[in-house]
Design an enzyme around this catalytic site. Structure first.
Site, PDB file in Angstrom:
ATOM      1  NE  ARG A  66      -3.606  -3.906  -0.908  1.00 12.58           N
ATOM      2  CZ  ARG A  66      -2.886  -4.668  -0.092  1.00 12.58           C
ATOM      3  NH1 ARG A  66      -1.571  -4.749  -0.267  1.00 12.58           N
ATOM      4  NH2 ARG A  66      -3.444  -5.358   0.874  1.00 12.58           N
ATOM      5  CD1 TRP A  91      -5.877  -8.043   2.137  1.00 15.97           C
ATOM      6  CD2 TRP A  91      -5.835  -9.867   0.838  1.00 15.97           C
ATOM      7  NE1 TRP A  91      -5.837  -7.624   0.824  1.00 15.97           N
ATOM      8  CE2 TRP A  91      -5.817  -8.713   0.011  1.00 15.97           C
ATOM      9  CE3 TRP A  91      -5.825 -11.139   0.249  1.00 15.97           C
ATOM     10  CZ2 TRP A  91      -5.771  -8.808  -1.376  1.00 15.97           C
ATOM     11  CZ3 TRP A  91      -5.779 -11.225  -1.133  1.00 15.97           C
ATOM     12  CH2 TRP A  91      -5.760 -10.068  -1.934  1.00 15.97           C
ATOM     13  CG  HIS A 105      -5.613   0.532  -3.924  1.00 15.04           C
ATOM     14  ND1 HIS A 105      -4.827   0.499  -2.792  1.00 15.04           N
ATOM     15  CD2 HIS A 105      -6.512  -0.474  -3.755  1.00 15.04           C
ATOM     16  CE1 HIS A 105      -5.240  -0.447  -1.979  1.00 15.04           C
ATOM     17  NE2 HIS A 105      -6.262  -1.064  -2.548  1.00 15.04           N
ATOM     18  CE1 TYR A 150      -6.566  -4.480  -3.533  1.00 12.39           C
ATOM     19  CE2 TYR A 150      -8.362  -5.322  -2.198  1.00 12.39           C
ATOM     20  CZ  TYR A 150      -7.493  -4.298  -2.519  1.00 12.39           C
ATOM     21  OH  TYR A 150      -7.543  -3.107  -1.850  1.00 12.39           O
ATOM     22  NE  ARG A 158      -3.536  -2.247   2.813  1.00 12.41           N
ATOM     23  CZ  ARG A 158      -3.257  -3.398   3.415  1.00 12.41           C
ATOM     24  NH1 ARG A 158      -2.039  -3.580   3.936  1.00 12.41           N
ATOM     25  NH2 ARG A 158      -4.169  -4.353   3.518  1.00 12.41           N
ATOM     26  CE  LYS A 208      -0.280  24.588  15.961  1.00 11.98           C
ATOM     27  NZ  LYS A 208      -0.723  24.553  17.386  1.00 11.98           N
TER      28      LYS A 208
END
Length: 428
Positions: free
Chosen positions: A357, A380, A354, A392, A218, A249
């Protein structure tokens, strides 16, 4: 006041006091328990007839005994409760990404849409009306309404658990139906992966892309990888953490604001940690490194050492495997745009990061890797691995045609060889 010795909790004595008032209505004072200061309290209800009052008393007593009766005091509005819940209950207990989703749903959708209702009077129809308004004229997708629905269900469930409302209206409301996306993810072919490899070798951090395409890491796992996680001698790496999207910030003073967004403030201050541990045990895993990837990572380490030496005091030490040209962790946003440029320069069709993957998972399947090993490499969870494989692992057309041919041979037998015309010149 008596105390239940067995359970260690105090309970109110006496039955509900029922009487006919001077106003001609039936009244009841129902013992409900004790306030935070220890004082007992009762609920006063009235009805026109005694039977109707008795039904109301029994209902209230059941709610009291089940712990679902609303507590005394000024009732919450939905908006006040949602703001309190997201900042004081959810934020300290969930991940940064989960909080971000909750916060957006509360601020953008739920508070403006249903915030003025009293919490204890909110009905499922109020939520269903909000979901319809969110999707009116195609302004919002059903998935956005679902995110608001899931957030409301969690927040209102906590309110019901604490006794601020007798029911969770979001659990009763029907969210909009989400239609399956017709566009099937198409993994990159071996030829496309090879084109990407040739192009990636021309730029910095080339091994970063092969970790995605070959091993299915990932984005957060790859950008959070440190050299202490990589064992090139034994040819494996350990995945322990994810890189988080930065949040900032303003660091400039209110007297002299920079006039820019917080992320572009010259004196910006990062308000979010750089990484977090993987959220599941399956995510913390060891992944084997193919030999060519080991070589790429060795070359990458040497290149990084040269960059560090050339940068001198300008180098930001971080121990990350993949860094900016002057050190420091890569931004997920920068990484995403690098992926898009890589696809364009390699002449490969556009796709999500993605999708790499999906490609890795499909290649593992085509190589005949056991599903248990695929699950570990992909990270997984055992309980969800079957559904994840269904999402997948993509079966290419060539494999389907091969299966069809095997079925034909099993049922109808091998086709007879076409006759050869002896008079035809086949010598070419």
């Amino acid at each position: 006041m008596a105390e239940d010795k067995k359970k260690g909790t105090r309970r109110a004595n006496g039955e509900s006091a029922i009487y006919l008032g001077a106003d001609g209505r039936w009244h009841a004072r129902v013992p409900m328990g004790y306030r935070d200061n220890g004082e007992p309290y009762r609920r006063h209800i009235t009805r026109k007839t005694r039977p109707v009052l008795l039904d109301a008393v029994k209902k209230l007593e059941r709610q009291r005994d089940a712990g679902s009766a609303q507590q005394p005091g000024k009732p919450w509005t939905v908006g006040k409760w949602l703001q309190h819940w997201v900042e004081n209950i959810a934020k300290p207990t969930v991940s940064e990404n989960t909080y971000d989703g909750y916060e957006v749903a509360v601020r953008v959708h739920l508070v403006p849409g249903i915030g003025k209702h009293r919490l204890d009077r909110l009905q499922p129809e109020h939520l269903e009306s909000l979901y319809r308004r969110m999707q009116a004229n195609g302004e919002r997708k059903a998935g956005t309404a679902h995110q608001a629905h899931r957030t409301a269900r969690t927040a209102l469930g906590e309110a019901a658990r604490r006794g601020y409302t007798a029911k969770n209206a979001a659990s009763l409301a029907k969210p909009p139906r989400i239609e399956e996306d017709e566009s099937e993810v198409e993994p990159y072919s071996v030829e496309e992966v090879q084109c990407l490899l040739l192009e990636a070798n021309k730029r910095r951090n080339s091994a970063r892309w092969m970790l995605a395409l070959a091993l299915g890491l990932r984005q957060g796992e790859t950008l959070g990888l440190r050299w202490s996680d990589v064992d090139l001698e034994n040819e494996y790496l350990k995945l322990r953490r994810n890189r988080l999207r930065p949040r900032y910030k303003h660091g400039c003073s209110e007297a002299s604001p920079c006039g820019r967004k917080a992320g572009y403030c010259p004196d910006r201050v990062q308000t979010r940690r750089e990484t977090k541990n993987t959220k599941s045990r399956a995510g913390r895993r060891a992944v084997p490194l193919p030999g060519p990837l080991v070589s790429m990572l060795r070359a990458h380490a040497e290149t990084q050492a040269r960059e560090r030496k050339a940068a001198g005091d300008l180098w930001t030490e971080s121990e990350y495997v993949f860094t900016k040209p002057l050190g420091g962790p890569l931004s997920p946003n920068t990484d995403y745009h690098d992926w898009k440029r890589l696809l364009a320069d390699a002449g490969v069709r556009d796709g999500r990061l993605h999708d790499a993957r999906h490609t890795a998972a499909t290649v593992l399947m085509l190589l005949g890797v056991p599903t248990r090993v695929i699950d570990q490499i992909m990270g997984w969870e055992p309980g969800t691995s079957a559904s994840m494989r269904a999402r997948y692992l993509h079966v290419p057309d060539a494999m389907l045609k091969d299966v069809a041919q095997k079925i034909a041979e099993a049922i109808w037998g091998r086709p007879a060889a076409p006759p050869v015309d002896k008079n035809q010149d086949n010598g070419g």
